[in-house]
Design a protein around this motif. Structure first.
Motif, short mmCIF file in Angstrom:
data_model
loop_
_atom_site.label_atom_id
_atom_site.label_comp_id
_atom_site.label_asym_id
_atom_site.label_seq_id
_atom_site.Cartn_x
_atom_site.Cartn_y
_atom_site.Cartn_z
N GLN A 439 -35.91 34.20 16.46
CA GLN A 439 -34.48 34.45 16.35
C GLN A 439 -33.87 33.58 15.26
N GLY A 440 -32.80 34.09 14.66
CA GLY A 440 -32.11 33.33 13.63
C GLY A 440 -32.79 33.48 12.28
N GLY A 441 -32.67 32.45 11.47
CA GLY A 441 -33.21 32.49 10.12
C GLY A 441 -32.12 32.82 9.12
N THR A 442 -32.09 32.10 8.01
CA THR A 442 -31.09 32.34 6.97
C THR A 442 -31.69 32.95 5.71
N PHE A 443 -33.02 32.99 5.63
CA PHE A 443 -33.72 33.50 4.44
C PHE A 443 -35.15 33.81 4.87
N THR A 444 -35.79 34.75 4.18
CA THR A 444 -37.15 35.14 4.56
C THR A 444 -38.06 35.16 3.34
N ILE A 445 -39.32 34.78 3.56
CA ILE A 445 -40.36 34.87 2.53
C ILE A 445 -41.47 35.78 3.07
N THR A 446 -41.90 36.73 2.26
CA THR A 446 -43.02 37.58 2.63
C THR A 446 -44.07 37.53 1.52
N ASN A 447 -45.33 37.44 1.91
CA ASN A 447 -46.40 37.26 0.94
C ASN A 447 -47.36 38.45 0.99
N GLY A 448 -47.10 39.44 0.14
CA GLY A 448 -48.01 40.58 0.05
C GLY A 448 -49.24 40.28 -0.77
N GLY A 449 -49.23 39.13 -1.46
CA GLY A 449 -50.37 38.76 -2.28
C GLY A 449 -51.63 38.50 -1.49
N THR A 450 -51.48 38.13 -0.21
CA THR A 450 -52.67 37.89 0.61
C THR A 450 -53.48 39.16 0.81
N PHE A 451 -52.84 40.32 0.64
CA PHE A 451 -53.54 41.60 0.79
C PHE A 451 -53.83 42.25 -0.57
N GLY A 452 -53.51 41.52 -1.66
CA GLY A 452 -53.83 42.02 -3.00
C GLY A 452 -52.69 42.70 -3.72
N SER A 453 -51.48 42.67 -3.15
CA SER A 453 -50.34 43.33 -3.80
C SER A 453 -49.96 42.60 -5.09
N LEU A 454 -49.82 43.35 -6.17
CA LEU A 454 -49.44 42.76 -7.46
C LEU A 454 -47.93 42.82 -7.66
N MET A 455 -47.28 43.81 -7.05
CA MET A 455 -45.83 43.96 -7.21
C MET A 455 -45.31 44.80 -6.04
N SER A 456 -44.17 44.41 -5.50
CA SER A 456 -43.57 45.17 -4.41
C SER A 456 -42.07 44.92 -4.38
N THR A 457 -41.37 45.70 -3.56
CA THR A 457 -39.93 45.53 -3.37
C THR A 457 -39.69 45.23 -1.90
N PRO A 458 -39.54 43.98 -1.52
CA PRO A 458 -39.33 43.65 -0.09
C PRO A 458 -37.99 44.18 0.41
N ILE A 459 -37.95 44.49 1.70
CA ILE A 459 -36.74 45.00 2.34
C ILE A 459 -36.08 43.87 3.11
N LEU A 460 -34.75 43.82 3.08
CA LEU A 460 -33.99 42.75 3.72
C LEU A 460 -34.26 42.67 5.21
#
Length: 527
Positions: A439-460
């Motif tokens: 619960q809560g959180g003021t900002f989020t980090i997502t790491n698609g690089g662990t699965f090999g993603s070179l570029m993506s558009t994260p969703i809020l």
């Protein structure tokens, strides 16, 4: 001297609780840190342990009654007073002693059924769901009808749209009837099954001579290796998957209390070896495509409740926010060299691996302080500015994507960040994360690089207004000082809500992260 037994301090979002179970009755002897009473709130069940060894005196709040934060529930007399009272009773006339002993025996016999006496039928109920959770789905029954189990042994898992809740056996006995089958929905505190207490060989043998007449070992210490664990501490160790050998007991004789475990969880000093997460990708093996038969086979399975919620939130985020994404790239040379130089020493000193996520968390924390709009959230027509940095880390699990939150990252050291993330990852894959951790959180980090993603558009992640996407580190030719050199580069993506954050601020925020990562000494030295 009697000491008050008080309810714990409830979180701000919890107004009151309900006394669920008294594990001791007036006159029963208790040890320090032994479980006495459980309080059920709308989010979790809180355990109250004995503040000292002695005898339980008056119970002021009965089972089923509500209580407030830090309210006095009862009292405990010290052991000395207890022994004096016993001495006085011995000096009383023999006839009186005999006449008084029978009612005492009767009261003891009457108290047994309340603790799950032999042959008693108990209801197995779903936990109290938080206000934001309307219902759950029975995911897995771990016991079948007629199967024996110990007290507090896992019986059934309930999947809500946020977490998986575990329901344990109320006593030693046998599961007699299942009322809600796997896949069916249930409401908060719904009766899931009937349970026969003491109907199996697992129940403790009856004895009239023992002062500890409980139906299980719930309130007893247990020796694990060379450590002695209090019951509340034992349960907390299992929940957080801790290394018992790393716990430091401050109780009598080195006894490990619940407070000792809580301190170890907060400081991250008892996490199990970080070598195991390396095998995490194998956890995806059970998700392999099922074997089909026929020429053009199909298989229809219901979407899990968590997956439904994830889908709903993602669609809502895209429909309600003016979402844009800005991109940049960062040269990871400095971070990789620093990590290569100190990773062995770091692991020896802190007993955890030095990864990349800790650098990103600290860089984002510094950037969020410089750009408060990115650390804000939207609540209706109001903007809520947060004077702290709570960063959510997207973690992949078999049941779906979850986002546990690192609290007050500005005050966390790099080692604390790495240990906490490793712990979150382990508990997410085991389905052990609590609602309060997500619960809560003021900002989020997502790491698609662990699965090999070179570029993506994260969703809020609403109601947050920004999210950072990390990607794969890949060597590319770069122009540096007029020469072409090979550098390890990573694309960064910042999705943001344009209703709150202007494009200029979003771009400068991402550039600030880039600058801090390319010269990590800046945020390590706070310059």
């Amino acid at each position: 001297m009697a000491i008050d037994i008080k309810a714990p301090s409830f979180p701000e979002s919890v107004a009151e609780g309900t006394v669920a179970t008294w594990h001791k009755q007036p006159g029963d002897s208790v040890e320090r840190d032994e479980l006495i009473v459980e309080i059920e709130t709308d989010k979790v069940v809180l355990e109250v342990v004995a503040p000292q060894a002695g005898t339980l005196g008056e119970i002021k709040v009965q089972e089923g009654d509500t209580c407030e934060s830090e309210q006095v529930l009862g009292s405990i007399g010290d052991a000395a007073a207890s022994s004096e009272s016993k001495k006085d009773s011995k000096e009383a006339p023999a006839a009186d002693s005999k006449s008084e002993s029978k009612p005492a025996a009767d009261s003891k016999a009457e108290s047994k059924p309340a603790a799950g006496g032999k042959g008693e039928t108990l209801e197995v109920k779903a936990p109290s769901f938080p206000e934001s959770v309307a219902e759950g789905t029975v995911a897995t029954w771990h016991k079948k009808v007629g199967e024996a189990c110990e007290r507090d042994e896992l019986i059934v898992e309930i999947e809500t749209d946020k977490v998986v809740l575990e329901v344990v056996a109320p006593a030693a006995g046998t599961l007699s009837e299942i009322k809600v089958q796997e896949g069916d929905t249930c409401e908060s505190e719904a009766v899931l099954a009937l349970f026969s207490a003491g109907a199996s060989g697992a129940a403790a043998p009856e004895t009239d001579s023992s002062d500890n007449d409980s139906a299980s070992d719930e309130g007893k210490d247990e020796k694990v290796g060379d450590k002695i664990l209090a019951p509340a501490a034992r349960k907390m160790v299992a929940e957080h998957d801790l290394d018992i050998n790393k716990l430091v007991g401050t109780g009598k004789g080195g006894r490990v209390s619940k407070e000792d475990v809580a301190k170890a969880v907060k400081e991250g000093t008892a996490a199990k070896s970080a070598a195991k997460p390396a095998a995490a990708p194998k956890a995806a093996a059970p998700k392999a495509a099922p074997a089909f038969e026929g020429e053009r086979p199909e298989k229809r399975v219901p979407m899990s409740r968590m997956r439904q919620t994830i889908a709903k939130r993602l669609v809502t985020a895209q429909q309600t926010a003016a979402m844009l994404t800005t991109y940049n790239e960062v040269d990871m040379t400095a971070v990789m060299e620093l990590r290569k130089q100190y990773k062995d020493t770091f692991q020896k000193v802190h007993d955890t691996k030095l990864g990349f996520m800790g650098f990103f968390v600290k860089a984002c924390t510094e950037a969020l302080k410089r750009f408060p709009d990115v650390n804000a959230s939207i609540d209706g027509t109001d903007i809520v500015y947060h004077g702290y940095q709570d960063i959510g880390i997207a973690v992949s699990s078999d049941r779906g994507l979850v986002v546990p939150v690192l609290r007050d990252t500005d005050s966390m050291k790099l080692a604390d960040v790495e240990k906490t993330i490793v712990g979150y990852g382990q508990r997410a894959r085991a389905g052990k994360l609590g609602i309060d951790e997500m619960q809560g959180g003021t900002f989020t980090i997502t790491n698609g690089g662990t699965f090999g993603s070179l570029m993506s558009t994260p969703i809020l992640n609403p109601p947050q207004t920004a999210i950072l996407g990390m990607h794969k580190i890949q060597e590319r030719p770069m122009a540096v000082n007029g020469q072409v050199v090979i550098r390890p580069m990573m694309y960064l993506a910042l999705s943001y809500d344009h209703r709150m954050i202007d494009g200029k601020d979003a771009v400068q925020f991402l550039v600030a992260i880039k600058d801090l990562l390319e010269d990590p000494a800046r945020f390590l030295l706070d310059v």
